[in-house]
Design a protein around this motif. Structure first.
Motif, short mmCIF file in Angstrom:
data_model
loop_
_atom_site.label_atom_id
_atom_site.label_comp_id
_atom_site.label_asym_id
_atom_site.label_seq_id
_atom_site.Cartn_x
_atom_site.Cartn_y
_atom_site.Cartn_z
N PRO A 1 0.82 -1.22 0.00
CA PRO A 1 0.00 0.00 0.00
C PRO A 1 0.84 1.27 0.00
CG PRO A 1 -0.85 -1.58 1.59
CD PRO A 1 0.46 -2.12 1.11
N GLY A 2 0.49 2.19 -0.87
CA GLY A 2 1.15 3.50 -0.91
C GLY A 2 2.45 3.53 -1.67
N LYS A 3 3.00 2.39 -2.05
CA LYS A 3 4.28 2.37 -2.75
C LYS A 3 4.06 2.55 -4.26
CE LYS A 3 6.56 1.67 1.00
NZ LYS A 3 7.41 2.75 1.57
N MET B 1 9.57 1.13 -6.04
CA MET B 1 9.97 -0.26 -6.28
C MET B 1 11.19 -0.33 -7.19
SD MET B 1 7.87 -2.10 -4.48
CE MET B 1 7.63 -3.74 -5.14
N GLU B 2 11.27 0.60 -8.13
CA GLU B 2 12.44 0.63 -9.01
C GLU B 2 13.71 0.91 -8.20
OE1 GLU B 2 14.01 2.84 -13.12
OE2 GLU B 2 12.20 3.55 -12.09
N ASN B 3 13.60 1.84 -7.26
CA ASN B 3 14.74 2.13 -6.39
C ASN B 3 15.09 0.94 -5.51
OD1 ASN B 3 14.94 4.76 -7.38
ND2 ASN B 3 13.55 5.58 -5.83
N GLU C 1 -10.49 -0.36 -2.14
CA GLU C 1 -9.71 0.09 -3.29
C GLU C 1 -8.44 0.71 -2.71
OE1 GLU C 1 -11.99 2.62 -5.81
OE2 GLU C 1 -13.60 1.14 -6.11
N VAL C 2 -7.33 0.03 -2.91
CA VAL C 2 -6.08 0.43 -2.28
C VAL C 2 -5.01 0.67 -3.33
CG1 VAL C 2 -4.31 -0.18 -0.59
CG2 VAL C 2 -6.66 -0.98 -0.26
N ALA C 3 -4.42 1.86 -3.34
CA ALA C 3 -3.33 2.15 -4.27
C ALA C 3 -2.02 1.62 -3.69
CB ALA C 3 -3.23 3.66 -4.49
#
Length: 419
Positions: A327-329, A334-336, A408-410
């Motif tokens: 959540p929130g990432k 993620m690339e980092n 619904e979670v980003a």
């Protein structure tokens, strides 16, 4: 008169058995791998119904073989009292039943169950997917820390990831059932001694290997059979989809993969083997060959040189702690993180997975519990994108959260997503 009545009853029982002799327990169990672990499930399938009554009657008459769950009353004898108990369970009128938990312990549970405490956060998520939010009266601290998106923020913390159970708090909350994860099995009896009048149950609701049967058992005990059937149908639908699309792959079509267990920042290399009942099993059947096959254990520390020598075509990093993903990432986050994972690994630039940009991060949340099928599809699509052009693991994740949690979670649970 009593003799005649008894003779008449036995004659009727024999006639009923001859007219409708049930299948053997092994035949019934063969129809499905899902087992309802409740005493009274005489034919050892996924339900308690008239087939169990008939099978128990056949045992009494000597034509059926005794099974593990036929002794519905738990008195070590198979007789008409067991038939009566099965009929009461079937009708929903039993005041108590006995389940066999995930490690073989027989636990009596008073009915109906109203309050429950799961002491592990992944177990809590699975229960919430069944609509049990109003039944949960306490959670573990890890649930608040790692799964706050699911709510229950007002509930007291009674444990930490299945450990350090706060007995005083639990007793104050008066749960009917306290659920422990499989890895707390050796402490279950001791915990039960400290929680009188509470049913302490060990269940593998977070493990791919055990979730189907344990879900079926808990759903039955909690009166959530319909919800369990819906969840199982959803999971099995995607499981079958992967099986169907990969079944014709030959060995030469299956790339080698390395699946690393990343529990923290320590400089250790842990490879997940197929014997791991959760993550290891999720990666099986995905059209690839685990380079850890044959190693003894579920996760094994290896030398980096061993990985380089095996030269896997794909690498998957299991983000066990889950704080750096989810959540929130964002994709940038993620690339980092992927860059950090690959840094400090001399020699890995020669590995096929690195050379071909086939290194992936996967959050443990889509590996454990009901979401295991999302990780399963992710692994498969990474290695065989041509077979899953119409399938998006991220969309399946959104579907799960909306369908079973109305959320619904980003966030980002896997990176990079295969195209």
């Amino acid at each position: 008169m009593k003799t005649k009545a008894l003779a008449g009853s036995l004659f009727s029982l024999l006639l009923l058995t001859l007219l409708a002799l049930p299948a053997t327990a092994s035949d019934s169990a063969a129809e499905s791998d899902i087992l309802l672990s409740v005493l009274g499930n005489a034919n050892e399938d996924g339900a308690i119904d008239m087939k169990d009554v008939e099978y128990t009657e056949s045992i009494i008459l000597g034509s059926g073989n005794r099974t593990q769950f036929a002794d519905a009353t738990g008195d070590n004898s198979i007789d008409m009292l067991d038939v009566t108990k099965i009929e009461l369970i079937k009708l929903g009128k039993a005041k108590e039943l006995t389940l066999v938990d995930g490690v073989g312990r027989q636990v009596n549970v008073a009915l109906p169950v109203e309050n429950i405490i799961p002491t592990d956060y992944r177990t809590t998520e699975t229960l919430l997917a069944l609509g049990t939010g109003d039944m949960i009266v306490g959670v573990d601290r890890a649930f608040h820390e790692r799964m706050s998106e699911f709510g229950l923020t007002e509930l007291p913390e009674v444990a930490m990831h299945g450990q350090s159970v706060d007995y005083e708090m639990v007793l104050t909350l008066k749960p009917d059932i306290v659920l422990l994860p499989l890895w707390q099995a050796e402490n279950a009896d001791e915990i039960a001694k400290n929680l009188p009048d509470t049913s302490v149950v060990v269940m593998g609701l977070a493990s791919q290997k055990s979730i189907d049967s344990d879900l079926t058992t808990m759903g039955f005990v909690l009166g959530k059979e319909a919800e369990v059937n819906e969840l199982l149908s959803w999971m099995q639908g995607y499981e079958v989809l992967v099986e169907e699309r990969t079944k014709d792959l030959k060995a030469e079509d299956m790339p080698a993969f390395y699946y690393e267990y990343m529990s923290g920042g320590e400089e250790k290399w842990w490879v997940i083997t197929p014997d791991d009942p959760s993550a290891g099993q999720v990666a099986e059947g995905t059209g690839g060959l685990n380079i850890a096959t044959g190693l003894a254990g579920t996760s094994v520390e290896v030398d980096p040189e061993w990985v380089i020598e095996k030269n896997p075509d794909f690498m998957f990093a299991d983000l066990m702690k889950g704080f750096d993903s989810g959540p929130g990432k964002t994709k940038e986050d993620m690339e980092n993180l992927l860059g950090k994972v690959l840094s400090g690994r001399p020699g890995f630039e020669k590995v096929n997975a690195v050379k071909n940009n086939h290194v992936y991060l996967v959050d443990r949340d889509i590996i454990g519990g009901p979401r295991w099928v999302i990780g399963h599809i992710f692994f498969t699509k990474c290695m065989h994108p041509e077979l899953f052009e119409d399938i998006d693991p991220a969309e399946i994740h959104k579907e799960y959260l909306k369908k079973f949690h109305n959320l619904e979670v980003a966030g980002t649970w896997a990176y990079p997503l295969p195209e």
